[in-house]
Design a protein around this motif. Structure first.
Motif, short mmCIF file in Angstrom:
data_model
loop_
_atom_site.label_atom_id
_atom_site.label_comp_id
_atom_site.label_asym_id
_atom_site.label_seq_id
_atom_site.Cartn_x
_atom_site.Cartn_y
_atom_site.Cartn_z
N VAL A 81 -3.35 12.31 -6.81
CA VAL A 81 -1.97 12.53 -7.22
C VAL A 81 -1.10 11.45 -6.58
O VAL A 81 -1.12 11.26 -5.36
N ASP A 82 -0.37 10.71 -7.41
CA ASP A 82 0.58 9.70 -6.93
C ASP A 82 1.98 10.19 -7.25
O ASP A 82 2.26 10.58 -8.38
N ILE A 83 2.85 10.16 -6.24
CA ILE A 83 4.23 10.63 -6.41
C ILE A 83 5.17 9.51 -5.98
O ILE A 83 5.13 9.06 -4.84
N GLN A 84 5.99 9.06 -6.93
CA GLN A 84 6.96 8.00 -6.65
C GLN A 84 8.35 8.62 -6.58
O GLN A 84 8.72 9.43 -7.44
N VAL A 85 9.11 8.25 -5.56
CA VAL A 85 10.43 8.83 -5.32
C VAL A 85 11.45 7.71 -5.17
O VAL A 85 11.22 6.73 -4.46
N GLN A 86 12.59 7.87 -5.85
CA GLN A 86 13.72 6.96 -5.68
C GLN A 86 14.96 7.80 -5.43
O GLN A 86 15.47 8.47 -6.35
N LEU A 87 15.45 7.80 -4.20
CA LEU A 87 16.63 8.58 -3.84
C LEU A 87 17.91 7.89 -4.29
O LEU A 87 17.95 6.66 -4.44
N LYS A 88 18.93 8.68 -4.45
CA LYS A 88 20.28 8.15 -4.60
C LYS A 88 21.02 8.56 -3.34
O LYS A 88 21.11 9.74 -3.02
N ASP A 117 24.54 4.85 -4.29
CA ASP A 117 23.62 3.72 -4.43
C ASP A 117 22.18 4.18 -4.60
O ASP A 117 21.76 5.15 -3.95
N TRP A 118 21.43 3.47 -5.42
CA TRP A 118 20.01 3.74 -5.58
C TRP A 118 19.23 3.05 -4.47
O TRP A 118 19.52 1.92 -4.12
N THR A 119 18.26 3.75 -3.91
CA THR A 119 17.42 3.16 -2.87
C THR A 119 16.17 2.57 -3.51
O THR A 119 15.93 2.74 -4.71
N GLU A 120 15.38 1.93 -2.71
CA GLU A 120 14.10 1.40 -3.17
C GLU A 120 13.15 2.55 -3.51
O GLU A 120 13.22 3.61 -2.91
N ARG A 121 12.27 2.34 -4.48
CA ARG A 121 11.27 3.34 -4.84
C ARG A 121 10.09 3.23 -3.87
O ARG A 121 9.66 2.13 -3.53
N TYR A 122 9.57 4.39 -3.47
CA TYR A 122 8.39 4.43 -2.62
C TYR A 122 7.35 5.36 -3.23
O TYR A 122 7.69 6.31 -3.92
N LEU A 123 6.09 5.08 -2.93
CA LEU A 123 4.98 5.81 -3.51
C LEU A 123 4.16 6.50 -2.43
O LEU A 123 3.90 5.92 -1.37
N GLU A 176 0.85 -1.18 0.00
CA GLU A 176 0.00 0.00 0.00
C GLU A 176 0.89 1.23 0.00
O GLU A 176 1.89 1.29 0.70
N PRO A 177 0.51 2.25 -0.77
CA PRO A 177 1.32 3.46 -0.80
C PRO A 177 1.23 4.24 0.50
O PRO A 177 0.30 4.05 1.29
N SER A 237 -5.48 18.18 1.33
CA SER A 237 -5.05 16.87 0.86
C SER A 237 -6.14 15.85 1.11
O SER A 237 -6.82 15.88 2.12
N VAL A 238 -6.29 14.94 0.17
CA VAL A 238 -7.25 13.85 0.26
C VAL A 238 -6.46 12.57 0.35
O VAL A 238 -5.47 12.39 -0.33
N GLY A 239 -6.89 11.64 1.16
CA GLY A 239 -6.13 10.44 1.46
C GLY A 239 -6.06 9.41 0.35
O GLY A 239 -6.61 9.57 -0.72
N VAL A 240 -5.39 8.29 0.64
CA VAL A 240 -5.19 7.20 -0.29
C VAL A 240 -6.52 6.65 -0.76
O VAL A 240 -7.45 6.48 0.01
N GLY A 241 -6.60 6.35 -2.03
CA GLY A 241 -7.79 5.73 -2.58
C GLY A 241 -8.90 6.71 -2.90
O GLY A 241 -9.95 6.32 -3.36
N ALA A 242 -8.70 7.97 -2.65
CA ALA A 242 -9.75 8.95 -2.89
C ALA A 242 -9.91 9.18 -4.39
O ALA A 242 -8.94 9.32 -5.11
N ARG A 243 -11.12 9.20 -4.84
CA ARG A 243 -11.45 9.47 -6.24
C ARG A 243 -12.38 10.67 -6.26
O ARG A 243 -13.05 10.97 -5.27
#
Length: 177
Positions: A117-124, A128-134, A3-4, A145-151
């Motif tokens: 709005v979904d924002i995915q971030v992958q830090l360096k 080294d590259w880290t894992e991507r998170y959403l 889950e994001p 702001s409206v929470g996860v799953g809001a349409r």
């Protein structure tokens, strides 16, 4: 099932970067200070922040630029325009223990798509590259702001909207001073 994160939540790193954490927060309508990009004509600008916090005893070199972010909007997950000219990225900044570094980013999209709005971030980190998170959120009808799953058609049914409504009712029913 994965889950994001909700916009505003911290995401802790594990293993090699335990003690390092990141979050996407501050999602809101905002015009860039250096002016609009011509490619964003007809789109609505919004701003968000990515903050990295170091809670370890060593320093890390943090790098975050436009290729490490993916911004998707609306129920179809279309790509938003990331205004790299107006955004402030993190370029090789050493984050020492108990310190934070924040990137301020501007993007644009059609007004009707901003409720999701979904924002995915992958830090360096260092080299080294880290894992991507959403992170998932949105800019709703009341500019919050409206929470996860809001349409758009079910924003008031989301847990975040229910909690907001409850807190507003409770705040309004207190004793008058």
């Amino acid at each position: 099932m994965y889950e994001p994160n909700v916009v505003g939540d911290w995401q802790e790193y594990d293993d090699e970067y335990a003690g390092l954490r990141v979050r996407v927060h501050g999602l809101e309508h905002a015009e860039p200070s250096r002016g609009r990009d011509d490619a964003a004509e007809g789109l609505v600008y919004f701003r968000f922040r990515v903050t990295v916090e170091n809670r370890t005893t060593e320093h890390f070199g943090i790098h975050l630029e436009d290729g490490q972010l993916d911004i998707r909007i609306g129920t179809d997950g279309e790509s938003a325009f990331l205004d790299w000219r107006n955004s402030q990225f993190i370029e090789g900044f050493d984050v020492y223990p108990l310190r934070r570094v924040t990137s301020v980013l501007y993007a644009a999209a059609p007004e009707g798509s901003l409720s999701l709005v979904d924002i995915q971030v992958q830090l360096k980190v260092d080299d080294d590259w880290t894992e991507r998170y959403l992170w998932s959120g949105g800019i709703g009808p009341r500019d919050s702001s409206v929470g996860v799953g809001a349409r758009p058609d079910s924003a008031m049914d989301s847990l975040a909207a229910q909690v907001t409504s409850f807190l507003e009712r409770e705040a309004g029913s207190g004793p008058a001073s």
